[in-house]
Design a protein around this motif. Structure first.
Motif, short mmCIF file in Angstrom:
data_model
loop_
_atom_site.label_atom_id
_atom_site.label_comp_id
_atom_site.label_asym_id
_atom_site.label_seq_id
_atom_site.Cartn_x
_atom_site.Cartn_y
_atom_site.Cartn_z
N ARG A 1 0.84 -1.20 0.00
CA ARG A 1 0.00 0.00 0.00
C ARG A 1 0.88 1.25 0.00
NH1 ARG A 1 -5.47 -0.14 1.89
NH2 ARG A 1 -6.19 -2.26 2.26
N LEU B 1 -1.44 8.01 -2.18
CA LEU B 1 -1.65 8.42 -3.58
C LEU B 1 -0.56 9.37 -4.07
CD1 LEU B 1 -5.53 8.91 -3.45
CD2 LEU B 1 -4.28 7.11 -4.64
N HIS C 1 -9.96 13.47 1.57
CA HIS C 1 -8.65 13.06 1.05
C HIS C 1 -7.62 13.42 2.12
CE1 HIS C 1 -5.22 12.30 -1.31
NE2 HIS C 1 -5.65 12.71 -2.49
N ARG D 1 -5.24 8.48 0.88
CA ARG D 1 -6.36 7.83 0.23
C ARG D 1 -7.54 8.78 0.17
NH1 ARG D 1 -9.99 5.23 4.40
NH2 ARG D 1 -9.30 6.13 6.38
N ASP E 1 -12.79 2.98 -0.93
CA ASP E 1 -11.70 3.94 -0.85
C ASP E 1 -10.94 3.95 -2.17
OD1 ASP E 1 -12.43 4.18 1.80
OD2 ASP E 1 -10.67 3.11 2.58
N ILE F 1 -7.12 4.04 -3.15
CA ILE F 1 -5.81 3.87 -2.51
C ILE F 1 -4.73 3.79 -3.58
CG2 ILE F 1 -6.89 2.63 -0.59
CD1 ILE F 1 -5.66 0.04 -1.79
N PRO G 1 -3.11 3.73 -8.79
CA PRO G 1 -4.26 3.85 -7.89
C PRO G 1 -5.17 2.64 -8.06
CG PRO G 1 -4.12 5.72 -9.46
CD PRO G 1 -3.21 4.64 -9.95
#
Length: 500
Positions: A47, A50, A315, A319, A329, A331, A348
């Motif tokens: 993960r 962004l 935001h 995320r 969401d 992510i 994304p």
């Protein structure tokens, strides 16, 4: 005396097929092969915020997230107003991917038995990493090699199919709640059993030959047969698709049909008749008129705009999420992969909150199995409404919506007695854009009475659904997955639900 004519490829491919195939005698052998592919390939997914995505930029003024090449896709906002449904207006993020990709399955006969060429493929959003995908699963940016990676195996069979028999070729939509007017070319191409095209078809690493019966049996394994494989398989024509069983057909005609498909129960007999019964409770002409009417009377306005102006969404730099914590969401992820066209990338993704329920209610009407279809409006559809499953939702989302928004028939599905549940497996959605998105797919028998002529629901036969899938934008992607699940009940060997 002349030799009997050989059935057409379209008819033979759609018939109930053997579980034993040229490569695997049974699915146990397949699972050993699949585990071997998993051992020698890999994909790690991390993960990311962004703002940490390499090659992607978020516009300072609008917040729209785009790839630096201008290809692949962008994440934008959609402002929606609709005259039907309990929620008349909302805003949401959405993926805009205007290019048309190719989803294709190659088929070849071995000793007269058609086999599907399938690929064991990692996607960053797959719940369990490796899943069974079509022969080709590629966006236009992928197969034109915008990323500078390797070419897509077997692509020419679908871009230049002159030497093969095209069994199905149609554009179909994808999730209208998360994609803006996304469509892919769904293709099934048969390679001749002999000849230059067949000789050139060598088996690449990570690919395998499966009979249709084996694929159907594997549908019962959670998170194995991916969404792209399911949508392509749904486009297979039925055997005897041009045969009509009329309301006053002689008993021996339906008996022969039942025997031909191996039906042994009332449900299987009704399912067999549904595959060939052109006329059900409603004529196909009436169904087409009903779909057209829903599209005309539903006033849908879906306007793309800047992410920075989303109402009800936040935001935090990492995320984008709804203020209620529901829905989904947006992510970022970073990917390192082996056996893919490129070895690493970032992107994304949409992460669904919760596991959805996607269900067909089915019942025999005059001895023919009918499916209760819903004319559903989603903001990303190309043509306002498409036919959807009876139930398609994430139940927990309705905790924050008006009580009137609770989907009709949801309780009928969730409260069904075990003996009425004909299919029940959790399956993953598209893993290239959606992170860990899973739905519980069910086929449930019901005793509901026939519905009134007005409304957004109709009872259709499988034959009618197959006819609609010969054209674009009539059945949504969830309904196409369930059609394959329902078809598998006529061919896959029986086994305990949820046993894997």
């Amino acid at each position: 005396m002349s030799a009997p004519s050989r059935p057409s490829a379209r008819a033979r491919i759609a018939e109930p097929l053997s579980i034993g195939g040229v490569q695997f005698a049974d699915v146990t052998e397949f699972h050993r092969w699949f585990a071997g592919v998993a051992d020698r390939t890999h994909m790690t997914v991390e993960r990311l915020g962004l703002a940490e995505l390499t090659g992607w930029a978020q516009d300072e003024a609008t917040g729209i997230i785009r790839h630096h090449s201008g290809k692949f896709f962008s994440v934008e906002s959609l402002d929606v107003r609709v005259t039907s449904g309990p929620v008349p207006q909302w805003s949401q993020p959405i993926i805009n991917q205007p290019e048309v990709g190719i989803l294709g399955i190659l088929i070849k006969d071995f000793d007269g038995v058609p086999h599907c060429l399938m690929q064991a493929k990692h996607e960053p959003g797959n719940h369990n990493g490796l899943q069974l995908s079509p022969t080709v699963q590629a966006t236009k940016s992928n197969y034109t090699r915008v990323h500078g990676g390797r070419s897509v195996p077997y692509l020419d069979y679908f871009r230049n199919p002159a030497a093969a028999d095209v069994i199905a070729d149609t554009r179909q939509s994808e999730q209208g709640s998360w994609f803006y007017r996304k469509r892919n070319r769904n293709m099934i191409v048969q390679v001749p059993e002999n000849g230059a095209a067949a000789d050139d078809l060598t088996l690449e690493d990570g690919f395998c030959w499966l009979t249709l019966g084996q694929v159907y049996e594997l549908l019962r394994v959670p998170d194995l047969v991916n969404m792209d494989a399911r949508t392509v398989l749904a486009c297979l024509p039925f055997a005897g698709v041009d045969v009509v069983v009329s309301d006053n057909a002689p008993a021996e005609q339906t008996a022969c049909l039942t025997s031909a498909v191996g039906a042994s129960t009332d449900f299987e007999s009704a399912l067999a008749r549904s595959r060939v019964a052109e006329r059900g409770l409603h004529t196909t002409g009436d169904v087409l008129s009903w779909i057209t009417d829903t599209r005309i009377r539903t006033d849908l306005h879906a306007e793309r705009g800047p992410l920075a102006e989303l109402r009800g969404w936040q935001h935090d730099g990492a995320r984008i999420f709804h203020e209620t914590g529901r829905f989904f969401d947006v992510i970022g992820v970073g990917v390192d992969a082996g056996g893919r066209e490129i070895a690493s990338w970032t992107q994304p993704m949409i992460e669904q909150i919760g596991t959805g329920v996607v269900a067909f209610l089915v019942k025999p009407i005059d001895g023919v199995l009918h499916v209760l279809m819903h004319a559903r409006t989603e903001p990303g559809y190309t043509d306002v409404t498409e036919l959807a499953p009876t139930v398609q939702c994430v139940p927990q989302n309705y905790d924050v919506l008006p009580a009137a928004a609770r989907p009709p028939f949801l309780d009928e599905v969730l409260d069904a007695a075990p003996e009425r549940i004909r299919f029940d497996t959790i399956l993953s959605e598209e893993g290239g854009r959606f992170f860990g998105a899973r739905n519980r797919y069910l086929v449930v028998e019901t005793d509901l009475e026939a519905l009134p002529a007005q409304g957004d629901y109709r009872w259709l036969t499988l034959h009618q659904l197959a006819e609609l899938m010969r054209h674009s934008f009539y059945l949504n992607v969830q309904a196409r997955s369930l059609v394959v699940c329902l078809r598998s009940l006529a061919t896959a060997s029986p086994g305990p639900r949820g046993a894997y």
